[in-house]
Write a protein that holds these residues in place. Structure first.
Motif, PDB file in Angstrom:
ATOM      1  N   MET A  88       0.973  -1.435  -0.153  1.00 22.49           N
ATOM      2  CA  MET A  88       0.025   0.120   0.052  1.00 22.49           C
ATOM      3  C   MET A  88       0.989   0.977  -0.064  1.00 22.49           C
ATOM      4  SD  MET A  88      -1.638  -0.102   4.259  1.00 22.49           S
ATOM      5  CE  MET A  88      -2.262  -1.845   4.129  1.00 22.49           C
ATOM      6  N   ASN A  89       0.592   2.548  -0.509  1.00 20.65           N
ATOM      7  CA  ASN A  89       0.740   3.364  -0.875  1.00 20.65           C
ATOM      8  C   ASN A  89       1.805   3.991   1.171  1.00 20.65           C
ATOM      9  OD1 ASN A  89      -1.297   5.535   0.127  1.00 20.65           O
ATOM     10  ND2 ASN A  89      -2.061   5.738  -2.089  1.00 20.65           N
ATOM     11  N   GLN A  90       1.728   4.715   1.553  1.00 17.20           N
ATOM     12  CA  GLN A  90       2.214   5.818   2.344  1.00 17.20           C
ATOM     13  C   GLN A  90       1.145   5.769   3.331  1.00 17.20           C
ATOM     14  OE1 GLN A  90       3.939   6.776  -0.389  1.00 17.20           O
ATOM     15  NE2 GLN A  90       6.006   7.182   0.160  1.00 17.20           N
ATOM     16  N   GLU A  91       0.408   6.931   2.398  1.00 21.54           N
ATOM     17  CA  GLU A  91      -0.784   6.912   3.367  1.00 21.54           C
ATOM     18  C   GLU A  91      -1.806   6.832   3.629  1.00 21.54           C
ATOM     19  OE1 GLU A  91      -2.745  10.520   0.801  1.00 21.54           O
ATOM     20  OE2 GLU A  91      -1.317  11.443   0.653  1.00 21.54           O
ATOM     21  N   VAL A  92      -1.874   5.905   2.832  1.00 21.01           N
ATOM     22  CA  VAL A  92      -2.895   4.692   3.011  1.00 21.01           C
ATOM     23  C   VAL A  92      -2.024   3.423   4.652  1.00 21.01           C
ATOM     24  CG1 VAL A  92      -4.216   1.688   2.647  1.00 21.01           C
ATOM     25  CG2 VAL A  92      -4.069   4.329   1.367  1.00 21.01           C
ATOM     26  N   ALA A  93      -1.093   3.120   4.158  1.00 19.83           N
ATOM     27  CA  ALA A  93      -0.116   2.240   5.498  1.00 19.83           C
ATOM     28  C   ALA A  93      -0.388   3.690   6.712  1.00 19.83           C
ATOM     29  CB  ALA A  93       1.342   2.280   5.350  1.00 19.83           C
ATOM     30  N   LEU A  94       0.385   5.328   6.659  1.00 13.48           N
ATOM     31  CA  LEU A  94      -0.446   5.100   8.101  1.00 13.48           C
ATOM     32  C   LEU A  94      -1.622   5.818   8.870  1.00 13.48           C
ATOM     33  CD1 LEU A  94       1.095   7.736  10.117  1.00 13.48           C
ATOM     34  CD2 LEU A  94       0.121   9.463   8.169  1.00 13.48           C
ATOM     35  N   THR A  95      -2.926   5.484   7.473  1.00 13.13           N
ATOM     36  CA  THR A  95      -3.778   5.329   8.746  1.00 13.13           C
ATOM     37  C   THR A  95      -4.207   4.327   8.955  1.00 13.13           C
ATOM     38  OG1 THR A  95      -4.571   6.579   6.970  1.00 13.13           O
ATOM     39  CG2 THR A  95      -6.651   5.535   7.840  1.00 13.13           C
ATOM     40  N   VAL A  96      -3.838   2.997   8.538  1.00 10.55           N
ATOM     41  CA  VAL A  96      -3.956   1.669   9.495  1.00 10.55           C
ATOM     42  C   VAL A  96      -2.778   1.728  10.248  1.00 10.55           C
ATOM     43  CG1 VAL A  96      -2.707  -0.673   9.043  1.00 10.55           C
ATOM     44  CG2 VAL A  96      -4.467   0.423   6.717  1.00 10.55           C
ATOM     45  N   LEU A  97      -1.738   1.982  10.483  1.00 10.48           N
ATOM     46  CA  LEU A  97      -1.318   2.295  11.452  1.00 10.48           C
ATOM     47  C   LEU A  97      -1.713   3.835  12.904  1.00 10.48           C
ATOM     48  CD1 LEU A  97       1.417   1.362  12.628  1.00 10.48           C
ATOM     49  CD2 LEU A  97       2.540   3.520  12.047  1.00 10.48           C
ATOM     50  N   MET A  98      -1.900   3.917  12.222  1.00 10.07           N
ATOM     51  CA  MET A  98      -2.753   5.041  13.589  1.00 10.07           C
ATOM     52  C   MET A  98      -3.876   4.960  13.768  1.00 10.07           C
ATOM     53  SD  MET A  98      -1.107   7.805  13.887  1.00 10.07           S
ATOM     54  CE  MET A  98      -1.548   9.227  13.795  1.00 10.07           C
ATOM     55  N   GLU A  99      -4.758   3.737  13.298  1.00 11.94           N
ATOM     56  CA  GLU A  99      -5.947   3.090  13.465  1.00 11.94           C
ATOM     57  C   GLU A  99      -5.344   2.093  14.266  1.00 11.94           C
ATOM     58  OE1 GLU A  99      -9.103   1.265  14.150  1.00 11.94           O
ATOM     59  OE2 GLU A  99      -9.185   3.006  14.063  1.00 11.94           O
ATOM     60  N   GLN A 100      -4.191   1.446  14.503  1.00 16.61           N
ATOM     61  CA  GLN A 100      -3.919   0.278  15.017  1.00 16.61           C
ATOM     62  C   GLN A 100      -3.184   1.041  16.425  1.00 16.61           C
ATOM     63  OE1 GLN A 100      -5.081  -2.936  15.064  1.00 16.61           O
ATOM     64  NE2 GLN A 100      -5.845  -1.902  13.371  1.00 16.61           N
ATOM     65  N   ILE A 101      -2.630   2.137  16.445  1.00 19.26           N
ATOM     66  CA  ILE A 101      -2.176   3.167  17.471  1.00 19.26           C
ATOM     67  C   ILE A 101      -3.271   3.324  18.851  1.00 19.26           C
ATOM     68  CG2 ILE A 101      -1.084   5.121  18.641  1.00 19.26           C
ATOM     69  CD1 ILE A 101       0.995   5.045  15.986  1.00 19.26           C
ATOM     70  N   PHE A 102      -4.315   3.603  17.983  1.00 20.09           N
ATOM     71  CA  PHE A 102      -5.776   4.184  18.646  1.00 20.09           C
ATOM     72  C   PHE A 102      -6.082   3.339  19.165  1.00 20.09           C
ATOM     73  CE2 PHE A 102     -10.092   4.596  18.723  1.00 20.09           C
ATOM     74  CZ  PHE A 102     -10.850   5.252  19.535  1.00 20.09           C
ATOM     75  N   ARG A 103      -6.527   2.203  18.803  1.00 21.87           N
ATOM     76  CA  ARG A 103      -7.019   1.071  19.307  1.00 21.87           C
ATOM     77  C   ARG A 103      -6.524   0.055  19.878  1.00 21.87           C
ATOM     78  NH1 ARG A 103     -10.695  -2.377  16.838  1.00 21.87           N
ATOM     79  NH2 ARG A 103     -11.499  -1.092  14.874  1.00 21.87           N
ATOM     80  N   ALA A 104      -5.066   0.378  20.193  1.00 15.23           N
ATOM     81  CA  ALA A 104      -4.129  -0.254  21.180  1.00 15.23           C
ATOM     82  C   ALA A 104      -4.354   0.587  22.058  1.00 15.23           C
ATOM     83  CB  ALA A 104      -3.148   0.014  20.868  1.00 15.23           C
ATOM     84  N   TYR A 105      -4.340   1.494  22.650  1.00 15.18           N
ATOM     85  CA  TYR A 105      -4.372   2.230  23.647  1.00 15.18           C
ATOM     86  C   TYR A 105      -5.370   2.216  24.183  1.00 15.18           C
ATOM     87  CZ  TYR A 105      -0.622   4.280  23.410  1.00 15.18           C
ATOM     88  OH  TYR A 105       1.207   4.357  23.961  1.00 15.18           O
ATOM     89  N   THR A 106      -7.050   1.883  23.371  1.00  6.24           N
ATOM     90  CA  THR A 106      -8.287   2.099  24.163  1.00  6.24           C
ATOM     91  C   THR A 106      -8.396   0.283  24.551  1.00  6.24           C
ATOM     92  OG1 THR A 106      -9.074   1.051  21.199  1.00  6.24           O
ATOM     93  CG2 THR A 106      -9.418   3.260  22.166  1.00  6.24           C
ATOM     94  N   ILE A 107      -8.111  -0.699  23.884  1.00  2.00           N
ATOM     95  CA  ILE A 107      -7.418  -2.031  24.884  1.00  2.00           C
ATOM     96  C   ILE A 107      -6.862  -1.571  25.929  1.00  2.00           C
ATOM     97  CG2 ILE A 107      -6.392  -4.064  24.509  1.00  2.00           C
ATOM     98  CD1 ILE A 107      -6.727  -4.161  21.109  1.00  2.00           C
ATOM     99  N   ILE A 108      -5.296  -1.294  25.850  1.00  2.39           N
ATOM    100  CA  ILE A 108      -4.796  -1.074  27.228  1.00  2.39           C
ATOM    101  C   ILE A 108      -5.799   0.030  28.399  1.00  2.39           C
ATOM    102  CG2 ILE A 108      -2.629   0.521  27.818  1.00  2.39           C
ATOM    103  CD1 ILE A 108      -1.723   0.249  25.496  1.00  2.39           C
ATOM    104  N   ASN A 109      -6.085   0.561  27.342  1.00  2.00           N
ATOM    105  CA  ASN A 109      -7.214   1.789  28.465  1.00  2.00           C
ATOM    106  C   ASN A 109      -8.057   1.255  28.919  1.00  2.00           C
ATOM    107  OD1 ASN A 109      -5.535   3.562  29.419  1.00  2.00           O
ATOM    108  ND2 ASN A 109      -4.939   3.725  27.494  1.00  2.00           N
ATOM    109  N   ASN A 110      -9.049   0.108  28.351  1.00  2.00           N
ATOM    110  CA  ASN A 110     -10.157  -0.633  28.538  1.00  2.00           C
ATOM    111  C   ASN A 110     -11.328   0.130  28.404  1.00  2.00           C
ATOM    112  OD1 ASN A 110      -9.258  -3.635  30.052  1.00  2.00           O
ATOM    113  ND2 ASN A 110      -9.141  -1.898  32.133  1.00  2.00           N
ATOM    114  N   HIS A 111     -10.657   1.113  27.184  1.00  3.72           N
ATOM    115  CA  HIS A 111     -11.666   1.883  26.693  1.00  3.72           C
ATOM    116  C   HIS A 111     -12.981   1.578  25.336  1.00  3.72           C
ATOM    117  CE1 HIS A 111     -12.784   5.603  24.295  1.00  3.72           C
ATOM    118  NE2 HIS A 111     -13.138   6.128  25.294  1.00  3.72           N
ATOM    119  N   PRO A 112     -13.978   1.690  25.634  1.00  6.15           N
ATOM    120  CA  PRO A 112     -15.317   1.004  24.633  1.00  6.15           C
ATOM    121  C   PRO A 112     -14.782   1.343  22.904  1.00  6.15           C
ATOM    122  CG  PRO A 112     -16.721   2.156  26.011  1.00  6.15           C
ATOM    123  CD  PRO A 112     -15.020   2.422  26.373  1.00  6.15           C
TER     124      PRO A 112
END
Length: 121
Positions: free
Chosen positions: A97-121
Protein backbone atom coordinates in the motif's frame (compact mmCIF):
# COMPACT_ATOMS: atom_id res chain seq x y z
CA UNK A 1 -4.25 14.50 6.33
CA UNK A 2 -7.66 15.21 7.78
CA UNK A 3 -8.09 11.59 8.86
CA UNK A 4 -4.63 11.53 10.44
CA UNK A 5 -5.46 14.70 12.40
CA UNK A 6 -8.63 13.01 13.66
CA UNK A 7 -6.60 10.02 14.89
CA UNK A 8 -4.06 12.31 16.56
CA UNK A 9 -6.89 13.98 18.50
CA UNK A 10 -8.32 10.58 19.50
CA UNK A 11 -4.95 9.28 20.72
CA UNK A 12 -3.82 12.39 22.66
CA UNK A 13 -6.03 11.74 25.72
CA UNK A 14 -4.22 8.41 26.16
CA UNK A 15 -0.65 9.23 25.18
CA UNK A 16 1.56 12.05 23.95
CA UNK A 17 1.88 11.55 20.20
CA UNK A 18 3.46 13.45 17.34
CA UNK A 19 3.55 12.89 13.62
CA UNK A 20 6.45 13.94 11.41
CA UNK A 21 7.06 13.48 7.70
CA UNK A 22 10.71 13.08 6.74
CA UNK A 23 11.18 12.64 3.02
CA UNK A 24 14.96 12.31 2.86
CA UNK A 25 16.21 8.96 4.17
CA UNK A 26 19.48 10.56 5.30
CA UNK A 27 17.44 12.54 7.83
CA UNK A 28 15.52 9.52 9.18
CA UNK A 29 18.41 8.34 11.31
CA UNK A 30 19.27 11.90 12.36
CA UNK A 31 15.76 12.33 13.78
CA UNK A 32 16.09 9.31 16.06
CA UNK A 33 17.62 9.58 19.51
CA UNK A 34 19.84 6.65 20.61
CA UNK A 35 17.41 5.99 23.49
CA UNK A 36 14.39 5.72 21.16
CA UNK A 37 12.78 2.37 20.53
CA UNK A 38 12.20 2.08 16.75
CA UNK A 39 9.65 -0.04 14.92
CA UNK A 40 9.98 -0.18 11.16
CA UNK A 41 6.93 -1.00 9.05
CA UNK A 42 8.06 -3.34 6.29
CA UNK A 43 6.51 -6.07 4.14
CA UNK A 44 8.96 -8.57 5.67
CA UNK A 45 7.99 -7.73 9.23
CA UNK A 46 6.14 -9.57 11.98
CA UNK A 47 2.35 -9.66 11.75
CA UNK A 48 0.64 -8.80 15.04
CA UNK A 49 -3.01 -8.85 16.02
CA UNK A 50 -4.41 -5.66 17.55
CA UNK A 51 -4.18 -7.27 21.01
CA UNK A 52 -0.56 -8.31 20.45
CA UNK A 53 0.28 -4.83 19.15
CA UNK A 54 -1.28 -3.21 22.22
CA UNK A 55 0.52 -5.64 24.54
CA UNK A 56 3.86 -4.75 22.91
CA UNK A 57 3.18 -1.02 23.35
CA UNK A 58 2.08 -1.53 26.95
CA UNK A 59 5.22 -3.53 27.75
CA UNK A 60 7.44 -0.82 26.28
CA UNK A 61 5.64 1.90 28.20
CA UNK A 62 5.74 -0.06 31.46
CA UNK A 63 9.38 -0.95 30.81
CA UNK A 64 10.45 2.69 30.79
CA UNK A 65 10.83 3.34 27.06
CA UNK A 66 10.38 7.09 26.76
CA UNK A 67 9.74 7.31 23.03
CA UNK A 68 8.54 4.79 20.50
CA UNK A 69 9.25 5.79 16.90
CA UNK A 70 7.24 4.07 14.17
CA UNK A 71 8.61 4.48 10.65
CA UNK A 72 6.87 3.96 7.31
CA UNK A 73 9.19 3.90 4.31
CA UNK A 74 8.83 5.17 0.81
CA UNK A 75 8.02 3.15 -2.31
CA UNK A 76 11.38 1.37 -2.16
CA UNK A 77 11.32 0.61 1.56
CA UNK A 78 14.28 1.23 3.83
CA UNK A 79 18.02 0.96 3.34
CA UNK A 80 19.87 -1.72 5.28
CA UNK A 81 21.32 1.02 7.49
CA UNK A 82 17.83 2.14 8.58
CA UNK A 83 16.64 -1.46 9.00
CA UNK A 84 19.58 -2.19 11.32
CA UNK A 85 18.47 0.65 13.60
CA UNK A 86 15.02 -0.87 14.06
CA UNK A 87 14.23 -2.72 17.27
CA UNK A 88 11.26 -4.43 15.63
CA UNK A 89 10.11 -4.88 12.06
CA UNK A 90 6.34 -4.78 11.81
CA UNK A 91 4.06 -5.96 8.99
CA UNK A 92 0.97 -3.78 8.58
CA UNK A 93 -0.48 -5.95 5.82
CA UNK A 94 0.72 -8.61 3.39
CA UNK A 95 -0.67 -6.32 0.68
CA UNK A 96 1.47 -3.47 -0.61
CA UNK A 97 0.00 0.00 0.00
CA UNK A 98 1.12 3.58 -0.42
CA UNK A 99 2.42 5.59 2.53
CA UNK A 100 -0.83 7.47 3.16
CA UNK A 101 -2.85 4.27 3.42
CA UNK A 102 -0.14 2.65 5.54
CA UNK A 103 -0.15 5.66 7.86
CA UNK A 104 -3.92 5.50 8.23
CA UNK A 105 -3.75 1.77 9.07
CA UNK A 106 -0.97 2.41 11.58
CA UNK A 107 -2.83 5.30 13.25
CA UNK A 108 -5.96 3.16 13.58
CA UNK A 109 -3.93 0.43 15.25
CA UNK A 110 -2.24 2.88 17.62
CA UNK A 111 -5.65 4.26 18.60
CA UNK A 112 -7.03 0.74 18.98
CA UNK A 113 -4.01 -0.26 21.10
CA UNK A 114 -4.62 2.55 23.57
CA UNK A 115 -8.32 1.76 23.81
CA UNK A 116 -7.37 -1.87 24.61
CA UNK A 117 -4.69 -0.83 27.13
CA UNK A 118 -7.11 1.54 28.88
CA UNK A 119 -10.18 -0.74 28.70
CA UNK A 120 -11.95 1.90 26.66
CA UNK A 121 -14.84 0.83 24.42
Amino acid sequence: MDLIDQYLKKIKPFEKIAFKTIKDEKNWLKSIDPADHVWICDENGEALSSKQFSKNISQLRDGGIRRLVLMIGGPFGFSDEVKKRGNKVLLLSPMVMNQEVALTVLMEQIFRAYTIINNHP
